[in-house]
Each structure stands twice: as structure tokens, then as C-alpha cells.
Design an enzyme around this catalytic site. Structure first.
Site, PDB file in Angstrom:
ATOM      1  CD  GLU A 134      -2.353   1.263   2.882  1.00 15.52           C
ATOM      2  OE1 GLU A 134      -3.402   1.906   3.017  1.00 15.52           O
ATOM      3  OE2 GLU A 134      -1.809   0.634   3.822  1.00 15.52           O
TER       4      GLU A 134
ATOM      5  CB  CYS B 103      -4.244  -1.396   4.750  1.00 13.45           C
ATOM      6  SG  CYS B 103      -3.472  -1.127   6.366  1.00 13.45           S
TER       7      CYS B 103
ATOM      8  CG  ASN C 126       1.959   1.814   4.270  1.00  8.30           C
ATOM      9  OD1 ASN C 126       2.439   2.900   3.989  1.00  8.30           O
ATOM     10  ND2 ASN C 126       2.070   0.775   3.463  1.00  8.30           N
TER      11      ASN C 126
ATOM     12  CG  ASN D 123      -5.019   3.835   0.251  1.00  5.43           C
ATOM     13  OD1 ASN D 123      -4.287   3.250  -0.545  1.00  5.43           O
ATOM     14  ND2 ASN D 123      -4.813   3.807   1.560  1.00  5.43           N
TER      15      ASN D 123
ATOM     16  CD  GLU E 113      -5.704   4.780   5.648  1.00  2.56           C
ATOM     17  OE1 GLU E 113      -6.214   4.407   4.572  1.00  2.56           O
ATOM     18  OE2 GLU E 113      -5.196   4.000   6.466  1.00  2.56           O
TER      19      GLU E 113
ATOM     20  CE  LYS F 179      -7.320   1.104   3.865  1.00  4.99           C
ATOM     21  NZ  LYS F 179      -6.080   1.587   4.518  1.00  4.99           N
TER      22      LYS F 179
END
Length: 306
Positions: free
Chosen positions: A46, A168, A193, A106, A142, A123
């Protein structure tokens, strides 16, 4: 192809001051190593091109947008696609995507062995928060910098193998795996991450965090009879540690390769996609065994209701 030599290209830390060019050079070195070991697919983490910038609180949108890619491939990333094509290696990696319409995601992409992008995922399950939180040991913003993905959990035929992606936090949600499982997915690729420390529970410890990450991937692979590749960006980024623990998992949920560092490291496994078929035609034969008349709550509500 029904058998792939797969490389999980874990990456060590990327500092705020590191250039995109320097990061791509590291990715190229991992790709060259993968070629030497006969890999046909390499999966990177990621946000593979930058530091994990959502840990930093930023109010200036131009400062935020610096971390995003406006095209893929672009001038900086094109060498990665060209080298992959030269080696005949398919690649998947994550990055921050800024669309022409000004939307922020993302994102992960997948190429075939000819360097052509054949799949994109954005994501869905964004962790963290929107505003600065003084109660946290560090920020995880995020939800401030990205929109929830709008492409769903699709699968892509890559030279005869059905592949899917997630990113993730998605790995912790069984719905992620099952939606792809219902399409017959044979390989799920995910980068992450993940901080080594829980910002809301400093006492949790690295061992437990690694266990929960691995549990999410091995159970998802087993319950959907699919191979899975989970790849970390790890190590200390400007004083903020990220955990490693990259793994390749077989369709029975067993780890067949595991990273043992928090730096740039390539792990490999030869993965026979036909091994997915036993689980898909026996205990996880969805057509025979699923009872969807009892699953309505899964899509009709979000929070807990009695």
C-alpha cells in the site's frame, strides 16, 4: 496460467524527505531480484511510492495533494512498468490517486505480464478519523485525505487466473474476502502500512498486532479457498514504526512464505491455482452450502442492533 511464481516485495521505510525517484529505484531493484528468481508476478505494498502521509495533520490541500499521483503510469513510475514488461512480470502496487475530477483515493492497480493495467481497486474500509485527535499518540487521518473506494471488490482475469485486490484495513473485514470469493477468486493481493503501535492502545504490543494481521489473511484465504499475498511497508518512518510480517498464504490458510525483516525484502512461493479447487468444490462450495435467506443483516445494517 495456472501456476505462478509470486514475489511479495516488502518495502522498508520511506521518509518524508525521500523522492519518488529514489523509491522507484528501490522498487526496480526488488523487481530485478524477482526476475532473477523466476517470478511472474510481484506484489508491492500500500502507498508504495511515499511515506504513510496520513499520520501527518495537514490543512493546506496543496500540501496534501503533493502525495498523490495524477496519472498512472506517470513520468516517475513509467520505468517500473517498462522494467516489468522487459522481465515479463505482472505487478501490483498501491498509491494515492488524484483523479482528473479532483477525487482522492487510496488505490492499487494490477498489470498483466505485458505491463498493461488490467485492474484497479480503491480502498473501501478507511480506518482512522477526520479531524486532529489530541487523545491519540499519533494521527491516522485516512478518512480526512481519502474517499471510500467506489469500485467495489472486483476480480480480474490475468492470463487465466482470477485475481482480486484489497488494501490494509480491508483484510480485517470478512465481507471483503467473501465478495471476491463469490466471484471465484483464486488470488487476493493486498498491501498494508500498519503501525507497530496502536495509537489508541499503546499496551497492545507488536506480537498481537502481527497475529491479528496474519489471522485476517489466513482465515480469509481458507474460508474462500484462495491464495493470498499480504505485503507490508515496514520500519521506522520519521520516528513512526510500521510493522512487517509480509506473508504468502495457500488456499488452506497456511503460510508458505514469510518475511523476517522490516526492510526491503523479497519472499517468493510457487503457487498452483488449481489447488483452490478442492476447497471451492467441497466445504466452501457456496452454491450448495450458503443460506442467504439468513444473511440479510449483513447488507441491511451497519452498527449493532438487537
Amino acid at each position: 496460467m495456472r501456476e505462478w511464481m509470486i514475489g511479495a516485495a516488502q518495502m522498508g521505510p520511506i521518509q518524508k524527505s525521500d523522492s519518488r525517484e529514489a523509491v522507484v529505484a528501490r522498487m526496480l531493484a526488488l523487481l530485478d531480484s524477482a526476475a532473477e528468481q523466476g517470478c511472474e508476478l510481484v506484489v508491492f505494498p500500500e502507498l508504495a511510492l511515499t511515506t504513510f502521509f496520513p499520520r501527518w495533520y495537514m490543512e493546506d490541500q496543496s500540501e496534501v495533494d503533493y502525495w498523490f499521483e495524477r496519472e498512472m503510469p506517470g513520468a516517475t513510475t513509467r520505468p517500473l512498468f517498462e522494467r516489468a514488461r522487459e522481465h515479463g512480470i505482472a505487478i501490483s502496487f498501491g498509491y494515492a490517486e488524484l483523479t482528473p475530477e479532483g477525487r482522492h483515493f487510496n488505490t492499487s492497480i494490477l498489470t498483466n505480464r505485458r505491463g498493461e493495467i488490467i485492474g484497479k481497486y480503491r480502498k473501501v474500509h478507511l480506518p482512522g478519523h477526520v479531524e486532529h485527535d489530541s487523545e491519540r499518540d499519533f494521527q491516522h487521518l485516512e478518512k480526512r485525505y481519502f474517499e471510500p473506494g467506489d469500485l467495489g471488490f472486483e476480480t480480474f482475469d490475468n492470463d487465466g487466473t482470477l485475481m482480486g485486490m484489497c488494501i490494509c484495513n480491508d483484510r480485517r473485514w470478512p465481507e471483503t474476502w467473501r465478495v471476491m470469493g463469490l466471484q471465484g477468486v483464486e488470488l487476493v493481493m493486498l498491501g498494508y502500512n500498519t503501525p507497530s503501535v496502536n495509537s489508541q492502545n499503546a499496551g497492545e504490543g507488536l506480537e498481537k498486532r502481527l497475529y491479528h494481521s496474519e489471522l485476517s489473511v489466513t482465515s480469509g484465504a481458507y474460508q474462500n479457498a484462495t491464495w493470498a499475498v499480504a505485503v507490508a511497508k515496514a520500519g521506522d518512518e520519521d520516528g513512526h514504526p510500521l510493522m512487517g510480517g509480509s506473508i504468502i498464504v495457500d488456499p488452506d490458510g497456511f503460510v508458505v512464505a514469510r518475511a523476517d525483516s522490516e526492510g526491503d525484502e523479497l519472499i517468493t512461493a510457487r503457487c498452483d491455482m488449481d489447488r483452490c479447487q478442492f476447497g471451492k468444490t467441497t466445504i466452501f462450495d457456496f452454491a450448495r452450502h450458503r443460506r442467504i435467506e439468513h444473511y440479510g443483516r449483513i447488507t441491511s445494517q451497519t452498527g449493532v442492533e438487537r
